[in-house]
Design an enzyme around this catalytic site. Structure first.
Site, short mmCIF file in Angstrom:
data_model
loop_
_atom_site.label_atom_id
_atom_site.label_comp_id
_atom_site.label_asym_id
_atom_site.label_seq_id
_atom_site.Cartn_x
_atom_site.Cartn_y
_atom_site.Cartn_z
N ARG A 187 0.23 11.46 12.88
CA ARG A 187 0.20 11.42 11.42
C ARG A 187 1.36 12.25 10.90
O ARG A 187 1.45 13.45 11.19
CB ARG A 187 -1.12 12.00 10.90
CG ARG A 187 -1.15 12.07 9.39
CD ARG A 187 -2.48 12.54 8.84
NE ARG A 187 -2.40 12.64 7.39
CZ ARG A 187 -2.22 13.78 6.74
NH1 ARG A 187 -2.11 14.93 7.41
NH2 ARG A 187 -2.13 13.80 5.42
N ARG A 224 3.91 3.64 19.11
CA ARG A 224 4.96 3.92 18.13
C ARG A 224 5.28 2.69 17.29
O ARG A 224 6.31 2.64 16.62
CB ARG A 224 6.22 4.38 18.84
CG ARG A 224 6.04 5.70 19.52
CD ARG A 224 7.32 6.49 19.51
NE ARG A 224 7.07 7.76 20.14
CZ ARG A 224 7.38 8.03 21.40
NH1 ARG A 224 7.99 7.13 22.14
NH2 ARG A 224 7.10 9.21 21.90
N ASP A 232 0.83 -1.21 0.00
CA ASP A 232 0.00 0.00 0.00
C ASP A 232 0.86 1.26 0.00
O ASP A 232 0.53 2.25 -0.67
CB ASP A 232 -0.90 -0.02 1.25
CG ASP A 232 -1.96 1.08 1.22
OD1 ASP A 232 -2.55 1.30 0.15
OD2 ASP A 232 -2.18 1.72 2.27
N HIS A 273 5.13 4.64 -2.50
CA HIS A 273 5.45 6.00 -2.03
C HIS A 273 6.86 6.07 -1.44
O HIS A 273 7.65 6.93 -1.83
CB HIS A 273 4.46 6.45 -0.95
CG HIS A 273 3.02 6.41 -1.37
ND1 HIS A 273 2.62 6.60 -2.66
CD2 HIS A 273 1.87 6.21 -0.66
CE1 HIS A 273 1.30 6.52 -2.73
NE2 HIS A 273 0.82 6.27 -1.53
C1 BG6 Z 1 -2.58 5.95 -0.12
C2 BG6 Z 1 -2.74 4.70 0.68
O1 BG6 Z 1 -1.80 5.70 -1.26
O2 BG6 Z 1 -1.95 6.95 0.66
C3 BG6 Z 1 -3.51 4.97 1.96
O3 BG6 Z 1 -3.43 3.73 -0.09
C4 BG6 Z 1 -2.90 6.12 2.72
O4 BG6 Z 1 -3.58 3.82 2.77
C5 BG6 Z 1 -2.71 7.32 1.80
O5 BG6 Z 1 -3.78 6.45 3.78
C6 BG6 Z 1 -1.95 8.42 2.51
O6 BG6 Z 1 -1.92 9.55 1.70
P1 BG6 Z 1 -1.73 11.00 2.35
O7 BG6 Z 1 -1.53 11.89 1.18
O8 BG6 Z 1 -2.97 11.28 3.11
O9 BG6 Z 1 -0.54 10.89 3.24
#
Ligand code: BG6
Length: 484
Positions: A337, A464, A231, A236
């Site tokens: 976050r 954490r 994911d 990313h």
């Molecule tokens: C997505 C994932 O690609 O990115 C999600 O599938 C995740 O699980 C999201 O929550 C996070 O994106 P951002 O831009 O909110 O950090």
């Protein structure tokens, strides 16, 4: 120019239509454009406008006439219901597109496939055979997941290539559209001071950290088929590493940048189970908090071993990076976050001032932090003399917090990426060989985890993450730098 936005799904409502609206308000969309939603549910144009209208907002910086733009924008939005795999329905869509295009000499079409992966090929096929632009170019934006492993990715590519050329395909990784990520290459290659330090000689480790303070609530069914490595990490975080670690490209042309990124991905050392820690969150209640665990989600199969957290140690076997651990960490339901890149430098040799640092002594190496979100910032932790008499040192920051330095609203990643599609700029889109290399790195380890049914370590919601993640870092003499 005609913009055809596919699907009435969640991402479309939350991100794509608001991004299009923001681009419109700021005058970035072409003069003549129309937007079509296309999905299976029946809806009139009016109902569609109401549906997306609720998610469009004016920003303070948009000025007073943003309210008028709201109606103007919605007037250009239409809806066409249809089945995903029906050429006839796409032909009907194309007829409607032609109606609004008819006075324009040349009309380009963009399709945004914000749809489940199982229907990518069918939709790409129908869109390209029955609805591509008769007079201009047609571009298709594809969202991850791009397969689940090397084999399914290769299969998907093969199928898509029956309908689309590489030129037409825009594979989105929305992290590449984030302000700080686009700035990464600027920071490295437009300044003299960073690039000479950008190697194993000065850098001890690099950490790329993604954490969310919420679980998979509502998305458990989807998430369980993929897990956090597929994911977030395979795409990313690995994309961030490839931009971070690449050599200077020949130019800023998309192909030159992507040529360098793919070399980094191909130089990564094969992963073993010792390089990976997986975790899964458990519910937490008490003290007024009641958070469900991953397995409490009704859409998650009972006893699922799907990781909601993972740390991975990646090594790049090339002259610049050999021996430097790139520690990637991603998790759901953690304490905060945030997304950050943390670059920890070696200790200053000689230790001339070591005894003046007091309790900061063990965290005294310089650290460069790029905070991608929230509250975008770049800061460098340095040792400084505490002003005054005596010689006391402490760790402080050279701080470029965007909110303080630039008093402007930062565009959402989707705004930047959609604009790039319109302009035909592929710098921030992923090429197929990059994905091929990323899957080659992760497929064997994912298979091993799944075949051996490796149990994820549990961690409490809001913590954490699992303790094993700290041991993994400690194995390489590293301490995670994201301690608040
Ligand atoms: C997505 C994932 O690609 O990115 C999600 O599938 C995740 O699980 C999201 O929550 C996070 O994106 P951002 O831009 O909110 O950090």
């Amino acid at each position: 120019m005609l913009w055809c936005c596919h699907s009435a799904g969640d991402l479309a409502k939350k991100k794509i239509y608001p991004a299009l609206f923001a681009l419109y308000v700021e005058g970035h969309l072409p003069k003549n454009f129309s937007i079509f939603g296309y999905a299976r549910s029946k809806m009139s144009d009016e109902e569609f406008r109401e549906y997306i209208g609720g998610s469009l907002t004016c920003r303070l910086s948009d000025g007073e006439n943003c309210g008028d733009k709201f109606d103007e924008f919605l007037e250009r939005c239409f809806y066409q219901p249809g089945q995903y795999a029906s050429e006839d329905d796409f032909r009907a869509l194309s007829d409607r597109l032609s109606e609004v295009e008819k006075e324009k000499e040349k009309a380009n079409r963009v399709f945004y496939l914000s749809i489940p992966p199982s229907i990518f090929t069918a939709v790409a096929g129908c869109a390209s055979t029955a609805a591509s632009s008769p007079s201009g170019w047609t571009r298709v934006i594809v969202e991850k997941p791009f397969g689940k492993d090397s084999e399914s990715f290769a299969q998907l590519e093969k199928e898509l290539s029956n309908y689309l050329t590489e030129d037409q395909m825009y594979r989105i990784d929305h992290y590449l559209g984030k302000e700080l990520i686009e700035n990464l290459t600027v920071l490295r290659f437009a300044n003299l001071v960073f690039e000479p330090l950008w190697s194993r000689q000065y850098i001890r480790n690099v950490q790329v950290i993604f954490s969310e303070d919420f679980g998979t609530e509502g998305r458990g069914g989807y998430f369980d088929q993929y897990g956090i490595i597929r994911d977030v990490i395979q795409n990313h975080l690995l994309q961030i590493v490839s931009l971070f670690a690449m050599e200077a490209p020949v130019s800023l042309a998309a192909e030159h940048i992507r040529n360098e990124k793919v070399k980094v991905l191909r130089s990564m050392k094969k992963l073993s189970l010792d390089d990976v820690v997986i975790g899964q969150y458990r519910g937490r209640s008490g003290s007024g908090v009641d958070k469900p665990g991953y397995l409490d989600d009704d859409t998650v199969p009972e006893g699922s071993l799907c990781p909601t957290f993972a740390s991975v140690a990646v090594f790049i076997n090339n002259a610049r990076w050999a021996g430097v651990p790139f520690l990637l960490k991603a998790g759901k339901a953690l304490a905060s976050r945030r997304a950050e890149i943390r670059v920890q430098f070696h200790q200053v040799p000689g230790g001339l001032y070591q005894d003046k640092l007091g309790h900061d002594g063990d965290r005294s190496s310089n650290e460069l932090v790029l905070r991608i979100q929230p509250d975008e910032a770049i800061y460098l932790k340095i040792i400084n003399k505490v002003p005054g008499l005596g010689l006391n040192l402490d760790v402080t920051k050279l701080d470029l917090t965007y909110k303080q330095r630039y008093n402007i609203h930062l565009p959402d990643a989707y705004e930047r990426l959609i604009l790039d599609v319109i302009n035909g700029d592929k710098r921030l889109f992923i090429r197929n060989d990059e994905l091929d290399a990323a899957w080659a790195l992760f497929t064997p380890i994912l298979k091993e985890i799944e075949e051996k049914k490796i149990q994820p370590e549990t961690y409490p919601y809001g913590s954490r993450g699992p303790i094993g993640s700290h041991y993994l870092a400690a194995k390489y003499g590293v301490r995670w730098g994201d301690i608040l």
